[in-house]
Write a protein that holds these residues in place. Structure first.
Motif, PDB file in Angstrom:
ATOM      1  N   GLY A  38     -31.874 -45.928  -3.161  1.00 35.25           N
ATOM      2  CA  GLY A  38     -30.612 -45.403  -2.657  1.00 35.25           C
ATOM      3  C   GLY A  38     -29.752 -44.765  -3.720  1.00 35.25           C
ATOM      4  N   ASP A  39     -28.526 -44.489  -3.353  1.00 31.89           N
ATOM      5  CA  ASP A  39     -27.532 -43.827  -4.197  1.00 31.89           C
ATOM      6  C   ASP A  39     -26.791 -44.873  -5.022  1.00 31.89           C
ATOM      7  OD1 ASP A  39     -25.275 -42.579  -5.263  1.00 31.89           O
ATOM      8  OD2 ASP A  39     -24.753 -41.550  -3.410  1.00 31.89           O
ATOM      9  N   PRO A  40     -26.860 -44.798  -6.341  1.00 35.78           N
ATOM     10  CA  PRO A  40     -26.197 -45.798  -7.171  1.00 35.78           C
ATOM     11  C   PRO A  40     -24.674 -45.782  -7.062  1.00 35.78           C
ATOM     12  CG  PRO A  40     -27.012 -44.017  -8.528  1.00 35.78           C
ATOM     13  CD  PRO A  40     -27.536 -43.791  -7.138  1.00 35.78           C
ATOM     14  N   GLY A  41     -24.110 -44.702  -6.530  1.00 35.74           N
ATOM     15  CA  GLY A  41     -22.665 -44.624  -6.344  1.00 35.74           C
ATOM     16  C   GLY A  41     -22.178 -45.393  -5.131  1.00 35.74           C
ATOM     17  N   ASP A  42     -23.090 -45.794  -4.283  1.00 36.65           N
ATOM     18  CA  ASP A  42     -22.763 -46.546  -3.073  1.00 36.65           C
ATOM     19  C   ASP A  42     -22.658 -48.028  -3.429  1.00 36.65           C
ATOM     20  OD1 ASP A  42     -22.575 -47.705  -0.573  1.00 36.65           O
ATOM     21  OD2 ASP A  42     -24.580 -47.125   0.075  1.00 36.65           O
ATOM     22  N   GLU A  43     -21.495 -48.596  -3.243  1.00 34.69           N
ATOM     23  CA  GLU A  43     -21.230 -50.001  -3.597  1.00 34.69           C
ATOM     24  C   GLU A  43     -22.201 -50.971  -2.918  1.00 34.69           C
ATOM     25  OE1 GLU A  43     -18.924 -53.136  -5.400  1.00 34.69           O
ATOM     26  OE2 GLU A  43     -18.542 -51.006  -5.615  1.00 34.69           O
ATOM     27  N   VAL A  44     -22.482 -50.722  -1.648  1.00 27.33           N
ATOM     28  CA  VAL A  44     -23.399 -51.604  -0.916  1.00 27.33           C
ATOM     29  C   VAL A  44     -24.796 -51.527  -1.532  1.00 27.33           C
ATOM     30  CG1 VAL A  44     -24.528 -52.031   1.311  1.00 27.33           C
ATOM     31  CG2 VAL A  44     -22.086 -51.478   1.218  1.00 27.33           C
ATOM     32  N   PHE A  45     -25.243 -50.306  -1.827  1.00 29.45           N
ATOM     33  CA  PHE A  45     -26.562 -50.172  -2.437  1.00 29.45           C
ATOM     34  C   PHE A  45     -26.589 -50.825  -3.816  1.00 29.45           C
ATOM     35  CE2 PHE A  45     -29.391 -48.114  -5.448  1.00 29.45           C
ATOM     36  CZ  PHE A  45     -30.599 -48.523  -4.906  1.00 29.45           C
TER      37      PHE A  45
END
Length: 75
Positions: free
Chosen positions: A47-54
């Protein structure tokens, strides 16, 4: 730090894709546009490392706190 700066500059200035293998998850999360977490040779998160959940999920997957089922979080 110099290697990461050069890789970031190279990707930004040329548009090429760089595949980075890194054991330090936090370091990879700081420079990559997409992160794939492998454990025992299997993809366990992507996923996207900028996404807190991910970011939280990737850390749990990296340390084996989630099942081996692929966890993919889209931003």
């Amino acid at each position: 730090d110099e290697v990461y700066n050069r890789l970031t500059d190279l990707a930004a200035n040329t548009g090429i894709t760089i595949i980075l293998l890194e054991q330090l998850l936090g370091r990879a999360m700081g420079v990559c546009h997409e992160v794939v977490v492998l454990r025992d040779g299997e993809v366990v998160a992507a996923g996207d490392p900028g996404d807190e959940v991910f970011a939280q999920t990737a850390e749990k997957a990296y340390f084996g706190e989630v099942s081996r089922t692929l966890i993919e979080v889209d931003a």
